[in-house]
Design an enzyme around this catalytic site. Structure first.
Site, mmCIF file in Angstrom:
data_model
loop_
_atom_site.group_PDB
_atom_site.id
_atom_site.type_symbol
_atom_site.label_atom_id
_atom_site.label_comp_id
_atom_site.label_asym_id
_atom_site.label_seq_id
_atom_site.Cartn_x
_atom_site.Cartn_y
_atom_site.Cartn_z
ATOM 1 N N HIS A 184 17.880 -28.737 -16.626
ATOM 2 C CA HIS A 184 16.504 -28.542 -16.146
ATOM 3 C C HIS A 184 16.399 -28.495 -14.622
ATOM 4 O O HIS A 184 15.712 -27.653 -14.051
ATOM 5 C CB HIS A 184 15.645 -29.686 -16.694
ATOM 6 C CG HIS A 184 14.186 -29.468 -16.533
ATOM 7 N ND1 HIS A 184 13.481 -28.556 -17.292
ATOM 8 C CD2 HIS A 184 13.273 -30.020 -15.702
ATOM 9 C CE1 HIS A 184 12.206 -28.573 -16.928
ATOM 10 N NE2 HIS A 184 12.054 -29.456 -15.970
ATOM 11 N N SER A 244 9.389 -25.684 -14.110
ATOM 12 C CA SER A 244 8.962 -26.795 -14.948
ATOM 13 C C SER A 244 7.434 -26.894 -15.021
ATOM 14 O O SER A 244 6.787 -25.976 -15.506
ATOM 15 C CB SER A 244 9.605 -28.072 -14.404
ATOM 16 O OG SER A 244 9.380 -29.140 -15.266
#
Ligand SMILES: *[C@@H]1O[C@H](CO)[C@@H](O)[C@H](O)[C@H]1NC(C)=O
Length: 401
Positions: free
Chosen positions: A374, A168
């Protein structure tokens, strides 16, 4: 106790927690203790940046299982995401988490901590309580922190190049570093981007819709009010709230769910719950509000570019009305991307945009598991097979192992 007493008690508890001098020092297991608890050797290193931040790098120098301390061990740097810290690479334990798997594959593993997180909360010139301490975002993490970590590792290990994997925001800072300071391309052996985040045009997480219009537009009141401060501080109160709602007994209650909603859109079917519970001990890990604001600006602008301060300050700083783009064509290091369809923050359409800006991306891997989201890159039960094994395979190949 009568119900009416609960309210003043609650107010008192909130007040006490807010005034807690221990602030970020709640008794929790640190990264090095976690590593030791599984029998691996752990080291703690401090790197001072040119602007005075003291960053903690943890290290698993070798594997006690391999007893390879005297063998050639190429270094790998792992960099966490927003609100996170070095613990995110450990919480699924030696059989599944990337840090241990790399150590057991014969690598010298370094775990970075960006300025502002619980392990990197000091500056030799600026007090933690000053707004100046929080006057940074992931631009500085990418242009200063990661380069300094790499230089430190290179000096300590005598290897010319370092393998890198980020999750990320850990991928954003890699992209920022290599486009703003392209000389670092030569210091990367291979780079692995897990859930790469640069473009957000299609970000469908609720967080964008709620906050984007408020703080994603530069120069606004909200923007000024919220800038240069700590975002979701890591303190005992927040920690306790999260802990109580996510801890054993009530594993996925409302606060827990909402807290992780923005990362884990699409449900928890893949989540390793005990790993998630460990994550919660040291998360949220501390970050500047500017990091969040900068991301929201990208969502609004559809561009991957520097922080937008509004026209006046942009002219002073950048010599133009709008902030300059990060020039991704400058990235020449061998880079592998691993993304997933169900990522609500950095989804497939935005990965397409990112990939199209690369001149020479080594690999655009899409995780073949529909519900993979995610956060699953860090806490999924199936992340070893779907992601971590691939990363190690590619690093091994590069090292001809
Ligand atoms: C889940 O997390 C626990 C706790 O860290 C770990 O022991 C276990 O191996 C993990 N399992 C999987 C499949 O990731």
């Amino acid at each position: 106790m009568r119900v009416s007493l609960y309210i003043p008690m609650l107010v008192l508890a909130v007040g006490l927690a807010a005034a807690d001098p221990q602030y970020c020092l709640s008794p929790m297991k640190r990264t090095d203790e976690r590593i030791n608890s599984h029998g691996y050797p752990a080291e703690t290193h401090e790197v001072e940046t040119e602007d005075g931040y003291v960053l903690t790098l943890f290290r698993i120098p070798y594997s006690h299982k391999l007893r390879n301390q005297n063998e050639r061990r190429p270094p790998v740097l792992l960099q966490h995401g927003l609100f996170s810290n070095s613990d995110c690479w450990l919480t699924s334990g030696p059989d599944n988490s990337l840090a241990y798997l790399l150590a057991d594959a014969g690598y010298d593993v370094w775990l970075g901590n960006a300025r502002g997180n619980i392990y990197s909360r000091a500056n030799n010139y600026i007090s933690l309580n000053s707004p100046k301490f929080w006057h940074f975002d992931w631009h500085e993490i990418g242009t200063i922190d990661i380069p300094e970590m790499i230089d430190y590792i290179v000096a300590e290990t005598n290897f010319k190049k370092v393998h890198f994997a980020g999750h990320s925001q850990g991928t954003t800072v890699y992209l920022v570093m290599l486009s703003e300071r392209p000389e670092y391309n030569d210091k990367i052996a291979t780079g692995h981007l897990l859930a790469p985040c640069a473009f957000f045009e299609h970000g469908r997480s609720a967080i964008f819709r709620w906050l984007g219009p408020l703080v994603g537009t530069p120069g606004g009141v909200w923007n000024q009010l919220l800038g240069d401060t700590e975002l979701i501080p890591h303190n005992n109160l927040i920690n306790r709230l999260v802990d109580n709602s996510c801890g054993t007994g009530s594993p996925f209650d409302s606060i827990c769910k909402n807290g992780f909603l923005m990362f884990a859109n699409g449900g928890y079917q893949n989540t390793n719950i005990s790993s998630m519970q460990q994550m919660i001990e040291t998360h949220p890990g501390g970050s500047s509000s500017n990091q969040g604001i900068h991301y929201l600006q990208l969502w609004e602008s559809h561009e991957f570019r520097q922080y937008d301060w509004g026209t006046k300050k942009n002219r002073e700083l950048y010599g133009q009305d709008l902030p300059p783009d990060y020039d991704l064509s400058k990235i020449t290091a061998i880079t592998h991307s691993y993304s997933s369809e169900n990522d609500a923050l950095c989804g497939p359409d935005d990965v397409d945009t990112l990939v199209s800006k690369f001149v020479n991306l080594a690999e655009d891997h899409r995780v073949p598991w529909k519900s993979f989201n995610h956060l699953d890159f860090i806490v999924a039960n199936n992340m070893k097979e779907l992601v971590n094994d691939l990363v190690i395979e590619r690093i091994n190949k590069h090292e001809s192992r």
